[in-house]
Scaffold this motif. Structure first.
Motif, short mmCIF file in Angstrom:
data_model
loop_
_atom_site.label_atom_id
_atom_site.label_comp_id
_atom_site.label_asym_id
_atom_site.label_seq_id
_atom_site.Cartn_x
_atom_site.Cartn_y
_atom_site.Cartn_z
N LYS A 21 -100.15 106.61 -43.74
CA LYS A 21 -99.52 107.67 -43.13
C LYS A 21 -99.07 106.29 -42.46
CE LYS A 21 -101.38 110.45 -40.34
NZ LYS A 21 -100.02 110.60 -38.51
N SER A 22 -99.56 105.86 -41.87
CA SER A 22 -99.16 104.66 -40.23
C SER A 22 -97.91 103.66 -41.35
CB SER A 22 -99.86 103.81 -39.59
OG SER A 22 -101.00 104.54 -38.79
N ILE A 23 -98.77 103.30 -41.78
CA ILE A 23 -97.67 102.36 -42.71
C ILE A 23 -96.18 103.31 -43.32
CG2 ILE A 23 -97.46 100.63 -45.03
CD1 ILE A 23 -100.23 100.02 -44.40
N LEU A 99 -92.27 110.71 -32.65
CA LEU A 99 -91.69 111.12 -31.85
C LEU A 99 -91.36 109.57 -31.17
CD1 LEU A 99 -91.24 114.00 -29.83
CD2 LEU A 99 -92.28 111.67 -28.63
N ARG A 100 -92.37 108.85 -31.26
CA ARG A 100 -93.02 108.12 -30.81
C ARG A 100 -91.82 106.39 -31.15
NH1 ARG A 100 -98.51 109.61 -29.42
NH2 ARG A 100 -98.07 110.47 -27.35
N LEU A 101 -91.84 106.29 -32.37
CA LEU A 101 -91.89 105.74 -32.85
C LEU A 101 -89.31 105.76 -32.98
CD1 LEU A 101 -93.25 104.38 -36.01
CD2 LEU A 101 -93.57 103.75 -33.62
N ALA A 127 -94.49 110.28 -21.32
CA ALA A 127 -93.49 108.83 -19.72
C ALA A 127 -94.04 107.56 -20.47
CB ALA A 127 -95.15 108.86 -19.33
N ARG A 128 -95.51 107.18 -20.73
CA ARG A 128 -95.39 105.70 -22.00
C ARG A 128 -94.33 104.91 -23.24
NH1 ARG A 128 -100.90 107.08 -25.44
NH2 ARG A 128 -101.80 107.86 -23.36
N VAL A 129 -93.76 105.81 -23.36
CA VAL A 129 -92.77 105.60 -23.88
C VAL A 129 -91.30 105.06 -22.91
CG1 VAL A 129 -93.65 106.05 -26.13
CG2 VAL A 129 -91.84 107.11 -25.23
N VAL A 167 -101.89 101.58 -22.04
CA VAL A 167 -102.68 101.88 -22.60
C VAL A 167 -102.45 100.92 -24.14
CG1 VAL A 167 -103.59 104.09 -22.83
CG2 VAL A 167 -101.14 103.88 -23.71
N ALA A 168 -103.93 100.78 -24.72
CA ALA A 168 -103.52 99.75 -26.38
C ALA A 168 -103.12 100.93 -27.43
CB ALA A 168 -105.14 98.98 -26.62
N SER A 169 -101.82 101.53 -26.89
CA SER A 169 -101.61 102.49 -27.99
C SER A 169 -100.37 101.46 -28.58
CB SER A 169 -100.08 103.17 -27.31
OG SER A 169 -99.61 104.05 -28.51
N MET A 321 -111.19 102.28 -34.69
CA MET A 321 -111.31 103.44 -34.86
C MET A 321 -111.11 104.77 -34.66
SD MET A 321 -115.72 103.23 -35.07
CE MET A 321 -115.66 104.75 -35.57
N ILE A 322 -110.00 104.40 -33.56
CA ILE A 322 -109.45 105.33 -33.08
C ILE A 322 -109.09 106.28 -33.68
CG2 ILE A 322 -107.10 105.17 -33.08
CD1 ILE A 322 -109.18 106.35 -29.93
N ASP A 323 -108.75 106.77 -34.67
CA ASP A 323 -108.36 107.81 -35.66
C ASP A 323 -110.01 108.79 -36.71
OD1 ASP A 323 -105.51 108.85 -34.86
OD2 ASP A 323 -104.39 107.34 -36.33
N VAL A 349 -105.73 112.83 -25.75
CA VAL A 349 -104.43 113.45 -25.86
C VAL A 349 -103.67 113.26 -27.36
CG1 VAL A 349 -103.75 113.11 -23.93
CG2 VAL A 349 -103.92 110.80 -24.85
N LYS A 350 -104.60 113.40 -28.40
CA LYS A 350 -104.15 113.18 -30.07
C LYS A 350 -103.73 114.35 -29.93
CE LYS A 350 -106.04 109.32 -30.49
NZ LYS A 350 -103.68 107.99 -30.25
N GLU A 351 -103.34 115.04 -31.04
CA GLU A 351 -103.41 115.96 -32.46
C GLU A 351 -103.62 117.24 -31.41
OE1 GLU A 351 -103.56 113.61 -33.39
OE2 GLU A 351 -102.26 113.54 -35.48
N HIS A 394 -105.42 118.38 -38.48
CA HIS A 394 -105.61 117.74 -39.21
C HIS A 394 -107.27 117.00 -39.89
CE1 HIS A 394 -103.62 113.48 -38.82
NE2 HIS A 394 -104.20 114.03 -38.19
N ARG A 395 -107.84 116.14 -39.17
CA ARG A 395 -108.42 114.66 -38.67
C ARG A 395 -109.75 115.91 -38.11
NH1 ARG A 395 -106.27 110.54 -40.44
NH2 ARG A 395 -104.60 109.90 -39.16
N ILE A 396 -109.43 116.89 -37.56
CA ILE A 396 -110.23 117.66 -37.49
C ILE A 396 -111.06 118.97 -38.58
CG2 ILE A 396 -111.52 119.64 -35.69
CD1 ILE A 396 -111.44 116.96 -34.29
C1 S3P Z 1 -101.15 105.39 -34.49
C2 S3P Z 1 -101.06 104.72 -33.51
C3 S3P Z 1 -102.83 105.89 -33.04
C4 S3P Z 1 -103.39 106.46 -33.59
C5 S3P Z 1 -101.91 107.45 -34.34
C6 S3P Z 1 -101.27 106.75 -35.39
C7 S3P Z 1 -99.65 104.29 -35.33
O1 S3P Z 1 -102.03 106.15 -31.51
O2 S3P Z 1 -103.69 107.48 -33.29
O3 S3P Z 1 -102.89 108.75 -35.18
O4 S3P Z 1 -98.94 105.14 -36.82
O5 S3P Z 1 -98.86 103.73 -34.86
P1 S3P Z 1 -101.63 105.40 -30.93
O6 S3P Z 1 -100.86 103.93 -30.91
O7 S3P Z 1 -101.82 106.59 -29.60
O8 S3P Z 1 -102.85 105.14 -30.37
#
Ligand code: S3P
Length: 473
Positions: A21-23, A99-101, A127-129, A167-169, A321-323, A349-351, A394-396
């Motif tokens: 998904k991320s890629i 949203l963030r990208l 706020a972080r973005v 934050v290491a986001s 292993m955040i997700d 602050v995830k889904e 979804h992950r829960i």
């Molecule tokens: C993601 C980064 C992570 C992750 C999310 C997907 C990404 O969030 O939890 O499911 O694709 O960059 P954060 O960057 O906010 O830690």
């Protein structure tokens, strides 16, 4: 959609998870801003990536989808950096990454755009973005004192900045790097800890130079000299480690369980779950395959030991292993002894607030869990059947679905529809590995042990071949 999962034989067989998904998000976003035709093979078929693709189309990219499953591909003819002002709100659905990208991309465009999501996404922090993008020169406002979406972006000319992420986001670092593509001068982003580096790798695949300097005991320092124009490319998306994680954790949690995940991304910023399962006593075998689009790939087999052991999860593993924490937590619930998680406040602050939901749901299944501000303490024991709530996450939902295969009684999941955001073929894959489940009639009744006979998969879509004892021949 309510779902009941029944206990049964240990999960066994192989599964090919959907594209990462991320890629996939990053491929669509770089396809949008890039020059030429980007071809994305085996993209993630879920609704989250669908939202990114729909935004890309709304912003001027010509997007075409072909076929399904492993043969699937999406083609995007990019806008070479100059997008079209959208005539309506850009809907991001449940997807924080969209949203963030997109905020980073839009910050550099000379027009107004509004990004909004569903109930869950509009409760997640922006706020972080806003902070780094303002410093670069864009104008952004958001609901609740600039804290929550909808997010309004009036983009324009940007300058490179030096920015220390609080934050290491990876989402925030990626947002800033995407804005930096159109900024004047160098942008330097420093992360306080490790985070997935897919954006850096993919920018390189699109011909953009990004320098990444490792820093001892901390996250990397990233540098990008703007303006830089990504050149379209063809890339194959590896299987999603985070999707495979549920089956791998379930295999670890079951003596005699053995699951192979095929063609999975093995980016080291994502795979700490494997280290955790090894430390708990599971057998993990990894066979490397040729790289795909600058990403390491391989097959992973996890086999459950006679006795899985609880562990104290090192806090420095959490970002990698955040997700996968929901998957790890269900393994911990079945392990002998106490497991401890700390340094995981981001899960709130995830889904959903994943710490709260994991604690409440495991508690409802008879497991003693102590919830901490930044973690959990889980006393492993026999997991009873019962009812759980997903909070639309979804992950829960997937974590408790796999737990249902090895609990003492059926587990009823109040709403499994969110699984389609990342893994529409999940129910079929679980069935193919021997899982038994039924979409439940919507009623307040709790499942009784040995209740109705399961009728098979709840979803029609599959993400690729899965073979195992549950597969009908
Ligand atoms: C993601 C980064 C992570 C992750 C999310 C997907 C990404 O969030 O939890 O499911 O694709 O960059 P954060 O960057 O906010 O830690």
């Amino acid at each position: 959609m309510r779902l009941i999962v029944h206990p049964g034989a240990p999960l066994e067989g192989s599964v090919r998870p959907p594209g990462d998904k991320s890629i996939t998000h990053r491929a669509y976003v770089l396809g949008l801003v890039g020059e030429g035709l980007t071809v994305v093979e085996s993209p993630n078929p879920g609704a989250d990536c669908g939202a990114t693709l729909a935004c890309a189309a709304r912003l001027g990219a010509a997007c075409d989808s072909f076929a399904a499953g492993v043969e699937a591909r999406v083609e995007i003819r990019g806008c070479a950096g100059d997008l079209i002002e959208p005539d309506r709100v850009l809907e991001c659905g449940n997807s924080g990454t969209t949203l963030r990208l997109m905020a980073g991309v839009l910050a550099a465009q000379p027009f107004l755009a509004v990004l909004s999501g569903d109930e869950s996404l509009n409760r997640r922090p922006v706020a972080r973005v806003i902070e780094p993008l303002r410093r670069m020169g864009a104008t952004l406002t958001a609901r609740d004192g600039d804290r929550l979406p909808p997010l309004v972006v009036r983009g324009g000319r940007l300058n490179g900045i030096r920015y220390d992420l609080p934050v290491a986001s990876a989402q925030v670092a990626s947002c800033v790097l995407l804005a930096a593509l159109k900024a004047e001068g160098e942008t330097e982003v420093t992360l306080p800890g490790p985070a997935r580096d897919h954006t850096e790798r993919m920018l390189r695949a699109f011909g953009v130079k990004v320098e990444s300097t490792a820093r001892n005991g901390s996250g990397p320092r990233l540098r990008l000299a703007g303006p830089a124009r990504p050149r379209a490319t063809r890339l194959r998306v590896p299987g999603d480690f985070s999707a495979a994680a549920f089956f791998l954790a379930a295999a670890a949690a079951t003596p005699g369980g053995s699951v192979t995940a095929l063609g999975v991304g093995l980016n080291p910023t994502r795979t700490a779950l494997l280290d955790a399962l090894v430390q708990m006593g599971a057998r993990v075998e990894v066979r490397a395959l040729p790289e795909a689009g600058e990403e390491p790939v391989g097959d992973i087999t996890v086999t459950g030991p006679e006795r899985l052991l609880g562990i104290e999860l090192p806090a420095e593993w959490v970002p990698r292993m955040i997700d996968e924490i929901p998957a790890w937590a269900i393994a911990a619930a079945t392990a002998a002894g106490r497991s401890r998680l700390s340094g995981a406040a981001e899960l709130r602050v995830k889904e959903s607030d994943r710490l709260a939901l994991l604690a409440a749901n495991l508690g409802a299944l008879g497991i003693v869990v102590r919830e901490r501000p930044d973690g959990l303490e889980i006393e492993g024991a026999t997991v009873a059947g019962g009812a759980v709530r997903t909070g639309g996450d979804h992950r829960i939902a997937m974590a408790f679905a796999v737990l249902g295969t090895r609990a003492a009684g059926p587990i009823a999941i109040d709403d499994a529809s969110s699984i389609a955001t990342s893994y529409p073929g999940f129910a079929d894959a679980l069935t193919a590995l021997g899982g038994r489940m039924e979409p439940a009639a919507t009623s307040a009744r709790e499942p009784a042990s040995g209740g109705r006979r399961p009728t098979g998969p709840a979803s029609a879509a599959t993400s690729g071949p899965a073979t195992g004892r549950g597969r009908a021949s």
